[in-house]
Design an enzyme around this catalytic site. Structure first.
Site, mmCIF file in Angstrom:
data_model
loop_
_atom_site.group_PDB
_atom_site.id
_atom_site.type_symbol
_atom_site.label_atom_id
_atom_site.label_comp_id
_atom_site.label_asym_id
_atom_site.label_seq_id
_atom_site.Cartn_x
_atom_site.Cartn_y
_atom_site.Cartn_z
ATOM 1 N N SER A 109 0.527 -1.607 0.055
ATOM 2 C CA SER A 109 -0.167 -0.140 0.579
ATOM 3 C C SER A 109 0.667 1.579 0.228
ATOM 4 C CB SER A 109 -1.021 -0.173 1.173
ATOM 5 O OG SER A 109 -2.099 0.784 1.311
ATOM 6 N N GLU A 201 -1.838 -2.685 -8.083
ATOM 7 C CA GLU A 201 -3.044 -2.603 -7.330
ATOM 8 C C GLU A 201 -3.863 -1.962 -6.581
ATOM 9 O OE1 GLU A 201 -3.739 -3.358 -3.747
ATOM 10 O OE2 GLU A 201 -1.798 -1.956 -3.062
ATOM 11 N N HIS A 271 -4.709 -4.886 -1.355
ATOM 12 C CA HIS A 271 -5.697 -5.234 -0.506
ATOM 13 C C HIS A 271 -6.711 -6.079 -0.379
ATOM 14 C CE1 HIS A 271 -4.143 -1.126 -0.695
ATOM 15 N NE2 HIS A 271 -4.120 -0.349 0.162
#
Length: 298
Positions: A109, A201, A271
């Site tokens: 992330s 992502e 995630h």
């Protein structure tokens, strides 16, 4: 690429906040996991700090990470959680010693800021679960992190979803969170993707945002000499009242087709609970078939 030394039992892993706040009681599952692998743990000074959303001020977070980067006794650094904030400290850091004596930096992330910056310096890192996500991570996902840290072979064979673009590719694996990669464009932390395999992502984005980011990566040359594209979790995508007209698969496929590269979708990383470890900076063989997708780290 420099591959940091793999860990051995007795080595020490540091936990630090580079972005959102994280407290000692939340760290216990991660501590227990590392100790079960025979590792020691050092909590950074930022674990427990509370500066609104962040785990300490920019100065405190930068100083904590800098201390761990320079400490010879620390063999790996595990970023506690994502959110936002790492980009606020990246230019405060001195990587001079780290370049000579690299160590594994782990997370996903917002940690993409570090992954991308390290890649520009020629140092590999681990896109992996974080202490914040350890409690919900399946055992097999935790095991992929252990294997990567201890230098055991990683190879993933997953079922194809039916709308991949088939083909084979070889190259260094790079990437991370799409929104972060987009935000780094034009900076010294932006990736060079030529001859590489790109992983992306994202989470909780509007479809037109995905299109805007992909178009900007395209205009910045990210796909010109790219060898392959791995699309991981694209969780909780949103549309407007007037539909955009394409979902994330359609948006990405439309661009990827121009470059005749293999593409897979919803690879188990990002995630979601099934967030398998990727060694960014490592050479990979990537193959997309009609029925399966193979990613092997060399």
């Amino acid at each position: 690429m420099k591959i940091p030394p793999y860990l051995k039992k007795g080595d020490t892993v540091a936990l630090v906040c580079t972005a959102r706040k994280f407290f000692p009681e939340e760290a216990q599952p991660a501590i227990d996991l590392l100790k079960s692998w025979g590792l020691e743990v050092k909590l950074g000074k930022t674990i427990g700090l509370d500066s609104c959303q962040l785990g300490g001020t920019d100065a405190e977070r930068a100083a904590d990470l800098q201390e761990m980067l320079d400490d010879d006794n620390i063999k790996a650094i595990w970023c506690a959680r994502g959110g936002y904030g790492t980009v606020r400290i990246i230019d405060r850091l001195d990587f001079a010693k780290f370049k000579k004596h690299p160590k594994w930096i782990m997370g996903f992330s917002d940690v993409t800021v570090l992954h991308s910056h390290l890649n520009t310096m020629g140092i590999a890192s681990l896109h992996s679960i974080m202490p914040f996500t350890v409690p919900k991570a399946p055992e097999e996902v935790k095991e992929t992190l252990r294997k990567a840290l201890f230098g055991e072979k990683l190879k993933y064979v997953v079922e194809a979803k039916g709308y991949e673009l088939q083909g084979k590719a070889k190259g260094q694996l790079v990437g991370g969170n799409l929104s972060i990669l987009y935000s780094l464009l034009g900076s010294e932390s932006s990736l060079d993707t030529k001859g590489k395999v790109l992983f992306i992502e994202d989470l909780d984005e509007y479809l037109y945002h995905i299109d805007r980011m992909m178009q900007n990566l395209k205009r910045n040359g990210y796909f010109k000499k790219l060898e392959g594209l791995i699309v991981g979790s694209m969780a909780d995508m949103h549309d407007n009242e007037i539909p955009f007209g394409q979902n994330e698969v359609g948006i990405i496929t439309e661009i990827a087709r121009e470059y005749n590269i293999p593409v897979c979708f919803y690879f188990p990383s990002g995630h979601q609970k099934d967030n398998r470890t990727l060694i960014l900076g490592q050479e990979v063989e990537f193959e997309v078939k009609a029925d399966e997708v193979i990613l092997e780290f060399k």
